[in-house]
Write a protein that holds these residues in place. Structure first.
Motif, PDB file in Angstrom:
ATOM      1  N   HIS A  55      38.819  46.991 -69.379  1.00  0.00           N
ATOM      2  CA  HIS A  55      40.190  46.364 -69.377  1.00  0.00           C
ATOM      3  C   HIS A  55      40.363  45.166 -70.074  1.00  0.00           C
ATOM      4  CE1 HIS A  55      37.959  45.127 -65.259  1.00  0.00           C
ATOM      5  NE2 HIS A  55      37.630  44.257 -66.244  1.00  0.00           N
ATOM      6  N   VAL A  61      49.804  42.900 -71.533  1.00  0.00           N
ATOM      7  CA  VAL A  61      49.760  43.905 -72.295  1.00  0.00           C
ATOM      8  C   VAL A  61      50.918  43.590 -73.521  1.00  0.00           C
ATOM      9  CG1 VAL A  61      50.192  46.644 -72.822  1.00  0.00           C
ATOM     10  CG2 VAL A  61      49.318  45.709 -70.713  1.00  0.00           C
ATOM     11  N   ARG A 116      43.854  50.898 -69.393  1.00  0.00           N
ATOM     12  CA  ARG A 116      44.554  51.859 -69.981  1.00  0.00           C
ATOM     13  C   ARG A 116      44.865  52.967 -68.680  1.00  0.00           C
ATOM     14  NH1 ARG A 116      42.863  54.568 -75.350  1.00  0.00           N
ATOM     15  NH2 ARG A 116      41.446  55.708 -74.418  1.00  0.00           N
ATOM     16  N   ARG A 144      45.325  45.136 -74.451  1.00  0.00           N
ATOM     17  CA  ARG A 144      44.894  45.003 -72.960  1.00  0.00           C
ATOM     18  C   ARG A 144      44.177  43.930 -72.478  1.00  0.00           C
ATOM     19  NH1 ARG A 144      45.357  50.501 -74.082  1.00  0.00           N
ATOM     20  NH2 ARG A 144      47.293  51.480 -73.485  1.00  0.00           N
ATOM     21  N   SER A 192      49.595  51.419 -69.244  1.00  0.00           N
ATOM     22  CA  SER A 192      48.708  50.521 -68.815  1.00  0.00           C
ATOM     23  C   SER A 192      48.962  50.147 -67.318  1.00  0.00           C
ATOM     24  CB  SER A 192      48.699  49.104 -69.366  1.00  0.00           C
ATOM     25  OG  SER A 192      48.652  49.263 -70.976  1.00  0.00           O
TER      26      SER A 192
END
Lengths: 141, 476
Positions: B324, B76, B350, B345, B396
């Protein structure tokens, strides 16, 4: 004695590395293409029933390899074909190739996976100390 | 990963202070065992991400992190457009908006158990899987553009989905800011006949049983009850996303010097958010998100058709749909100030915590569902975003088990037919087009997903709600 034409796979965490080796740059690219096919099926099982031409150009040899492999993946995705034989010509920054193969028959070929794309990870195109060339990268599956 | 260079902040948080060209620290979440098992490349890639212009706060690797392309998978990173921030095609990856959706059925395992073989056959016949299989849907140019702009909302308008689903999909089923004109002809060509196809590799459609509940209140809100059957789908934006990823990675890598960006690794290919290239990528990438949302909606529709025919008593409803592999513009608080950031991400879900306004109202009190795909035999998880995820990781959490063994090694150690037989003896019926493909996806080729989700809980990213075990697995 320049390297004999061959291909192999190498380990990458989640995915798989493909490597072509050949006496010439062109043959190393052709072997890398066979290595790409071998991620999906055994290239030796494919008959050269149809031939497709691809062409690409790139500012450096490494990008040219990625472009070539991705051009083949595009043909596989849109023509639903797998290729086992490759005839590659490279002049300057331009590549032209003929790829021969056959339509995918899921029951007979049992393709193991679909390759999403050739990547720039572990990307290398270089002459070998003993003569010949190496062309490799990791492919995302 | 060698932990001697990291500072252990708490039980499941490790930190590397900025060094060299790093602009922010690298933070790795995971228990000691998981972090030690991680490839050294994970830390190298996280450090590289920390060097990119405009990165905010830290570059993160989550408990399921493994060696990816430029960014680690399970990574992330957020970028500030006002501080020269970038968007990275490698930071989103090739399978744009790959994700997971889970559908509750109201069926009990005992109702499904006598018919599992028939159910597996019917699902395998209804949902095209593997290389070279096309869908029933062929789109015209105008329909392709409408799909790229409309996402799952488009699929529903075409009759391939339930309007009630849209509330339970991120972005309400339609990613704003998509620009179909920024998507190349080649990318569209690859997608024309691929709508409603599952793909291959680690993608799957599973019939699962809710095996254990860890948070009774959240499970009740999510509609999950022990012994009940759910459908889970894992797939992404298919050929369209792959082609967009391929094209923009190349273009960003070649344009980096002109943008004054020095790339420690070509795969980190990125462009300043304020550049024309970045804006074009964002338009195309958002169109690919819509493609993935539409694709999962259609596959869901096909699967529900099968279940309805076989189990007329089923009451199916979408629990949630997560992506994702994305980059999204979101508002986050940095040092007390709210900022609009582009959050990448890559192999990360999330995970908005309780009370977040973007969580659908009926679920808001417990937090966003976080759907975690496991490997074939081991089961999957439903988590809920933790209140602390916002401050820990830009809200995340993890996305899956992550591979522990290469495909090559898996095919050396396992045979597909043996795995299918072994899973059958454990009550899991597998259908797959390729036994080599099954071997490559051997359960033991993945990390222990249970350890991964436990680490995510300990790190304060998400909390465990329910454990799902497979009954039928349709493997791509």
């Amino acid at each position: 004695m320049p390297a004999e034409a061959r291909f192999e796979h190498f380990v990458h965490g989640a995915d798989i590395g493909i490597r072509g080796i050949g006496p010439t740059l062109e043959e190393a690219f052709a072997q890398a293409a066979r290595a790409l096919t071998a991620v999906m099926v055994d290239p030796a099982t494919l008959q050269p029933r149809q031939t497709v031409e691809v062409a690409c150009s790139a500012p450096d040899r490494e990008t040219l390899l990625v472009d070539f492999l991705n051009a083949l993946l595009f043909e596989t995705a849109t023509r639903h074909m797998l290729f086992g034989r490759f005839d590659v010509r490279i002049e300057g920054d331009r590549l032209e190739a003929r790829a021969s193969g056959e339509p995918i028959d899921a029951a007979r070929h049992e393709p193991a996976v679909e390759v999403k794309g050739a990547t720039m990870t572990e990307l290398a195109v270089r002459p070998l100390p003993e003569g010949g060339w190496l062309a490799q990268c990791v492919v995302d599956v | 990963m060698d932990t001697s260079r990291l500072t252990r902040v708490d039980e499941a948080t490790w930190r590397l202070e900025p060094e060299g060209a790093m602009r922010v620290p690298a933070i790795v979440y995971g228990t000691e065992d998981l972090v030690r098992e991680m490839d050294e490349k994970v830390l190298e890639q996280t450090r590289n991400v920390a060097c990119l212009p405009g990165i905010v706060k830290a570059a993160y690797a989550l408990p399921d992190a493994h060696w990816g392309y430029g960014f680690p998978i399970g990574g992330v990173a957020a970028f500030d457009p006002d501080a020269g921030g970038v968007v990275s095609a490698g930071g989103v990856g090739f399978d744009i908006s790959c994700g997971v959706r889970t559908i509750t059925t109201g069926l009990d395992r005992s109702e499904v158990a006598p018919l599992v073989e028939k159910l597996a056959d019917a699902l395998y016949a209804a949902v095209p899987v593997g290389l070279g299989r096309t869908g029933q849907i062929k789109l015209s140019d105008a329909e392709l553009d409408a799909m790229l702009a409309g996402g799952a909302r488009w699929a529903v308008s075409m009759g391939w989905g339930d309007p009630a689903d849209l509330e339970r999909i991120e972005e309400k089923g339609q990613m704003a800011g998509a620009d179909p004109a920024a998507v190349s002809r080649k990318a569209k060509e690859r997608q024309r006949a691929e709508m409603g196809t599952l793909g291959s590799g680690n993608h799957y459609l599973e019939i699962q049983e809710v095996a254990e509940i860890f948070d009774a209140e959240a499970a009740r809100v999510f509609g999950l009850a022990k012994g009940q059957v759910v459908v889970t789908i894992h797939c992404g934006s298919r050929g369209l996303g792959h082609q967009i990823g391929t094209e923009f990675l190349r273009e960003m890598a070649l344009a980096a010097p002109a943008h004054g960006i020095e790339l420690p690794d070509r795969e980190l290919a990125c462009a300043p958010l304020r550049s024309a290239l970045a804006q074009r990528y964002l338009g195309a990438m958002r169109a690919a998100i819509n493609c993935a949302l539409a694709n999962r909606e259609i596959i869901d529709h096909l699967a529900r058709g099968v279940l309805r025919r076989m189990f007329p008593q089923a009451r199916m409803a979408l629990l949630f749909d997560v992506s994702h592999n994305t980059c999204k513009l979101e508002r986050h608080r940095i040092d007390g100030e709210e900022k609009a950031l582009f959050v990448h991400r890559k192999g990360a879900t999330r995970a908005f915590g309780p009370g977040h306004p973007e969580v659908p109202e009926p679920l808001r009190a417990v937090g966003q569902p976080v759907l975690i795909g496991g490997s074939m035999g081991t089961g999957s998880w439903v988590l809920a975003g933790a209140a602390t995820s916002e401050q820990k990781s830009f809200a995340s959490a993890v996305h899956g088990a992550g591979r522990a063994m290469s495909r090559h090694e898996a095919t050396r150690q396992y045979r597909g037919d043996q795995i299918v037989a072994e899973l059958r003896s454990r009550g899991v019926v597998v259908r797959a087009p390729s036994m080599r493909g099954v071997a490559e996806e051997a359960p033991a080729a993945y990390k222990d997903v249970d350890a991964v989700v436990l680490a995510a809980e300990r790190a304060g990213l998400a909390r465990r709600v329910a454990h799902l075990v497979p009954i039928v697995c349709i493997k791509g």
